[in-house]
Design a protein around this motif. Structure first.
Motif, PDB file in Angstrom:
ATOM      1  N   THR A 179      47.671 -22.456  34.561  1.00 46.36           N
ATOM      2  CA  THR A 179      46.356 -21.953  34.744  1.00 46.36           C
ATOM      3  C   THR A 179      46.149 -20.507  33.973  1.00 46.36           C
ATOM      4  N   ARG A 180      44.957 -20.464  33.272  1.00 45.80           N
ATOM      5  CA  ARG A 180      44.523 -19.536  32.618  1.00 45.80           C
ATOM      6  C   ARG A 180      43.272 -19.057  32.810  1.00 45.80           C
ATOM      7  N   TRP A 181      42.818 -18.075  33.751  1.00 44.36           N
ATOM      8  CA  TRP A 181      41.700 -17.621  34.130  1.00 44.36           C
ATOM      9  C   TRP A 181      41.499 -16.183  33.853  1.00 44.36           C
ATOM     10  N   CYS A 182      40.318 -15.754  34.098  1.00 47.33           N
ATOM     11  CA  CYS A 182      39.746 -14.447  33.842  1.00 47.33           C
ATOM     12  C   CYS A 182      38.848 -14.034  34.940  1.00 47.33           C
ATOM     13  N   TYR A 183      38.878 -12.950  35.512  1.00 46.50           N
ATOM     14  CA  TYR A 183      38.037 -12.330  36.207  1.00 46.50           C
ATOM     15  C   TYR A 183      37.355 -11.179  35.931  1.00 46.50           C
ATOM     16  N   LEU A 184      35.995 -10.649  36.260  1.00 47.21           N
ATOM     17  CA  LEU A 184      35.609  -9.447  35.776  1.00 47.21           C
ATOM     18  C   LEU A 184      35.348  -8.259  36.974  1.00 47.21           C
ATOM     19  N   THR A 185      35.416  -7.061  36.626  1.00 49.12           N
ATOM     20  CA  THR A 185      35.031  -6.181  37.507  1.00 49.12           C
ATOM     21  C   THR A 185      34.786  -4.748  36.701  1.00 49.12           C
ATOM     22  N   THR A 186      33.611  -4.272  37.153  1.00 51.77           N
ATOM     23  CA  THR A 186      33.021  -3.193  36.305  1.00 51.77           C
ATOM     24  C   THR A 186      33.349  -2.040  37.132  1.00 51.77           C
ATOM     25  N   VAL A 187      34.233  -0.956  36.243  1.00 49.93           N
ATOM     26  CA  VAL A 187      34.687   0.228  36.437  1.00 49.93           C
ATOM     27  C   VAL A 187      34.047   1.174  35.636  1.00 49.93           C
ATOM     28  N   PRO A 188      33.404   2.060  36.453  1.00 48.53           N
ATOM     29  CA  PRO A 188      32.310   2.717  35.320  1.00 48.53           C
ATOM     30  C   PRO A 188      32.903   3.470  34.424  1.00 48.53           C
ATOM     31  N   THR A 189      34.180   4.264  34.605  1.00 48.04           N
ATOM     32  CA  THR A 189      34.672   4.860  33.208  1.00 48.04           C
ATOM     33  C   THR A 189      35.534   4.144  32.417  1.00 48.04           C
ATOM     34  N   TYR A 190      35.565   2.969  32.452  1.00 48.91           N
ATOM     35  CA  TYR A 190      36.180   1.768  31.407  1.00 48.91           C
ATOM     36  C   TYR A 190      34.655   1.378  30.698  1.00 48.91           C
ATOM     37  N   VAL A 191      34.235   1.971  29.935  1.00 49.32           N
ATOM     38  CA  VAL A 191      32.840   2.154  29.554  1.00 49.32           C
ATOM     39  C   VAL A 191      32.730   0.512  28.744  1.00 49.32           C
ATOM     40  N   GLY A 192      31.567   0.138  28.329  1.00 40.29           N
ATOM     41  CA  GLY A 192      31.013  -1.064  27.611  1.00 40.29           C
ATOM     42  C   GLY A 192      30.859  -2.163  28.410  1.00 40.29           C
ATOM     43  N   GLY A 193      30.720  -2.224  29.874  1.00 38.35           N
ATOM     44  CA  GLY A 193      30.468  -3.295  30.450  1.00 38.35           C
ATOM     45  C   GLY A 193      31.657  -3.667  31.268  1.00 38.35           C
ATOM     46  N   PRO A 194      31.455  -5.030  32.017  1.00 40.33           N
ATOM     47  CA  PRO A 194      32.753  -5.286  32.850  1.00 40.33           C
ATOM     48  C   PRO A 194      34.022  -5.443  32.296  1.00 40.33           C
ATOM     49  N   MET A 195      35.225  -4.871  32.805  1.00 38.75           N
ATOM     50  CA  MET A 195      36.484  -5.219  32.222  1.00 38.75           C
ATOM     51  C   MET A 195      36.811  -6.702  32.598  1.00 38.75           C
ATOM     52  N   ALA A 196      37.886  -7.051  31.970  1.00 37.06           N
ATOM     53  CA  ALA A 196      38.546  -8.362  32.276  1.00 37.06           C
ATOM     54  C   ALA A 196      39.700  -8.311  32.886  1.00 37.06           C
ATOM     55  N   MET A 197      40.227  -8.978  33.676  1.00 39.60           N
ATOM     56  CA  MET A 197      41.409  -8.973  34.371  1.00 39.60           C
ATOM     57  C   MET A 197      41.882 -10.564  34.079  1.00 39.60           C
ATOM     58  N   PRO A 201      36.103 -10.588  49.954  1.00 42.18           N
ATOM     59  CA  PRO A 201      36.564 -12.154  49.803  1.00 42.18           C
ATOM     60  C   PRO A 201      35.152 -12.676  48.621  1.00 42.18           C
ATOM     61  N   GLU A 202      33.973 -12.032  48.967  1.00 43.40           N
ATOM     62  CA  GLU A 202      32.904 -12.412  48.270  1.00 43.40           C
ATOM     63  C   GLU A 202      33.120 -11.809  46.706  1.00 43.40           C
ATOM     64  N   ALA A 203      33.607 -10.665  46.777  1.00 46.67           N
ATOM     65  CA  ALA A 203      33.483 -10.113  45.447  1.00 46.67           C
ATOM     66  C   ALA A 203      34.762 -10.840  44.659  1.00 46.67           C
ATOM     67  N   HIS A 204      35.811 -11.140  45.304  1.00 47.85           N
ATOM     68  CA  HIS A 204      36.958 -11.949  44.878  1.00 47.85           C
ATOM     69  C   HIS A 204      36.359 -13.189  44.241  1.00 47.85           C
ATOM     70  N   LEU A 205      35.542 -14.056  45.015  1.00 43.57           N
ATOM     71  CA  LEU A 205      35.408 -15.189  44.082  1.00 43.57           C
ATOM     72  C   LEU A 205      34.321 -14.987  43.169  1.00 43.57           C
ATOM     73  N   GLY A 206      33.472 -14.198  43.474  1.00 42.76           N
ATOM     74  CA  GLY A 206      32.293 -14.048  42.285  1.00 42.76           C
ATOM     75  C   GLY A 206      32.859 -13.418  41.073  1.00 42.76           C
ATOM     76  N   ALA A 207      34.105 -12.746  41.027  1.00 38.20           N
ATOM     77  CA  ALA A 207      34.471 -12.172  40.150  1.00 38.20           C
ATOM     78  C   ALA A 207      34.760 -13.170  38.647  1.00 38.20           C
ATOM     79  N   PHE A 208      35.151 -14.359  39.308  1.00 45.84           N
ATOM     80  CA  PHE A 208      35.632 -15.334  38.554  1.00 45.84           C
ATOM     81  C   PHE A 208      34.293 -16.137  37.787  1.00 45.84           C
ATOM     82  N   GLY A 209      33.299 -15.803  38.338  1.00 45.44           N
ATOM     83  CA  GLY A 209      31.795 -16.500  37.780  1.00 45.44           C
ATOM     84  C   GLY A 209      31.448 -15.898  36.314  1.00 45.44           C
ATOM     85  N   LEU A 210      31.856 -16.238  35.022  1.00 48.82           N
ATOM     86  CA  LEU A 210      31.994 -15.483  34.066  1.00 48.82           C
ATOM     87  C   LEU A 210      30.527 -15.869  33.239  1.00 48.82           C
TER      88      LEU A 210
END
Ligand code: SAM
Length: 289
Positions: free
Chosen positions: A211-229, A260-269
Motif C-alpha cells: 500500500t502506497r498512499w498519500c493524504y493531504l492536510t493544510t497547515v497554515p504555517t507550512y506555506v504553499g498549499g496543503p502538505m502531503a502525508m 472521521p470525515e476529515a480522515h477519509l476526505g484527506a485521501f481525495g487527491l
C-alpha cells in the motif's frame, strides 16, 4: 525584528518577532524559538518553520489519528523525530497503545520544547509507555530488532540531518520493522512546491510496501498549499468506513481538528498531486485502491 523563512530562495513567509526566547546552534541544526502576535510561539530549525502554538494541532492530529485509527489495534508505536512532543501527545491519547519508542536526534529540541512549548508534549514525555532515544532515526531502524504497528516519521525536510529519513535504506528498514497490518506515515512536504520529494518517496517505496498512499492536510504555517502525508503498509489495505472510524474515535479526548470525515476526505487527491504519484510509476487513481 522579523524572521524570514529560508526554505525557498525565491519566496517565503516571514514572522514579526516580538521576543526571541531561545536561539542556539546545536550539534545538528540552528534552533530558534520566538514569539509572534498571530501564531504565538514559533520554532524554526535551520531557518524553516517547524511548529507554532496556534496551528500545531492540525498537523499533529492528522499525522497520528489517521494511521492509529486506520489500524485495527495499534499497540507498539515508533516516532522518528517529533522532538517538540506534539506527535507523542496525540499518540498517548490512544488507550490501546502499550509501547512508544521515540527516536529524536537533537536533545536540545526536546529540552527547549518542554520549556517553551509545554502544551505540545503536555507531560507526555513522562508517560510510562515511552522510551525516548536520542539518536539518528536512520541508524536506529537499521539496528532495531523490534516490531511496530505504526511508525510516524515526523522529521524536518530532506536537508541536513533529516536527509537520511527520505532515503530507500530508511524506508526498507521501516518496512522490515512493521507488523503485517502495520502503517508508516511520513511528513512529505508541500506538493505544490516540493512535489519531487513526494515522487521520490513513492518511487523508493516501490517493492517495499503493498500500500502506497498519500493524504493531504493544510497547515497554515507550512506555506504553499496543503502538505502531503505519506501512508504505506506492507499489506494491501482499505480505509475503514465512517461508522468504524466514529466508533474508534470515541476514546479520544481533546481533539481540535481530527474528524472521521476529515480522515477519509484527506485521501481525495487533486489532479496535480495524483500526477506526482503517477510520475513515480503508480497507475492513476491507485491512491486508496
Ligand atoms: N512538524 C515538522 C515538519 O513538518 O517539518 C517537524 C517537527 S519536528 C521538530 C522535526 C524533528 O526531526 C526535529 O526535532 C529534528 O531534530 C528531528 N530530526 C531531523 N533529522 C533527524 C534524524 N535523522 N533522526 C531523528 N530525528 C531527526
Amino acid at each position: 525584528m522579523r524572521f524570514q523563512e529560508s526554505l525557498y530562495p525565491a519566496w517565503g513567509q516571514n514572522f514579526g518577532q516580538t521576543r526571541v526566547l531561545f536561539e542556539h546552534q546545536t550539534d545538528h541544526q540552528h534552533l530558534v524559538i520566538f514569539e509572534n502576535d498571530l501564531f504565538g510561539r514559533v520554532m524554526a530549525l535551520d531557518g524553516v518553520t517547524q511548529t507554532t502554538s496556534r496551528d500545531e494541532f492540525v498537523y499533529h492530529e492528522m499525522m497520528v489519528h489517521v494511521p492509529l485509527l486506520t489500524h485495527p489495534n495499534p499497540q507498539r508505536i515508533l516516532i522518528i523525530g517529533g522532538g517538540d512532543g506534539g506527535i507523542l501527545r496525540e499518540v498517548c491519547k490512544h488507550k490501546g497503545v502499550t509501547h512508544i519508542t521515540q527516536v529524536e536526534i537533537d536533545a536540545s529540541v526536546v529540552e527547549m520544547c518542554k520549556t517553551y512549548f509545554p502544551n505540545h508534549s503536555a507531560g507526555s514525555f513522562d508517560d510510562p509507555r515511552l522510551t525516548l532515544v536520542i539518536d539518528d532515526g536512520a541508524a536506529f531502524v537499521r539496528q532495531c530488532k523490534g516490531q511496530f504497528d505504526v511508525i510516524i516519521a515526523d522529521s524536518t525536510d530532506p536537508i541536513g540531518p533529516a536527509e537520511v529519513l527520505f532515503e530507500t535504506d530508511f524506508y526498507r528498514h521501516c518496512a522490515g520493522l512493521l507488523s503485517s497490518a502495520g502503517i508508516l506515515v511520513t511528513q512529505n512536504g508541500v506538493p505544490f512546491l516540493q512535489g519531487q520529494e513526494l515522487t521520490n518517496t513513492f518511487q523508493r517505496w516501490k517493492g517495499l510496501f503493498a500500500t502506497r498512499w498519500c493524504y493531504l492536510t493544510t497547515v497554515p504555517t507550512y506555506v504553499g498549499g496543503p502538505m502531503a502525508m505519506g501512508f504505506a503498509s506492507p499489506s494491501a489495505m482499505t480505509l475503514p468506513d465512517l461508522k468504524t472510524l466514529h466508533a474508534r474515535t470515541e476514546q479520544l479526548q481533546g481533539l481540535k481538528y481530527y474528524t472521521p470525515e476529515a480522515h477519509l476526505g484527506a485521501f481525495g487527491l487533486p489532479l496535480y498531486v495524483q500526477k506526482l504519484l503517477v510520475d513515480s510509476g503508480m497507475s492513476p487513481n491507485r491512491n486508496r485502491s
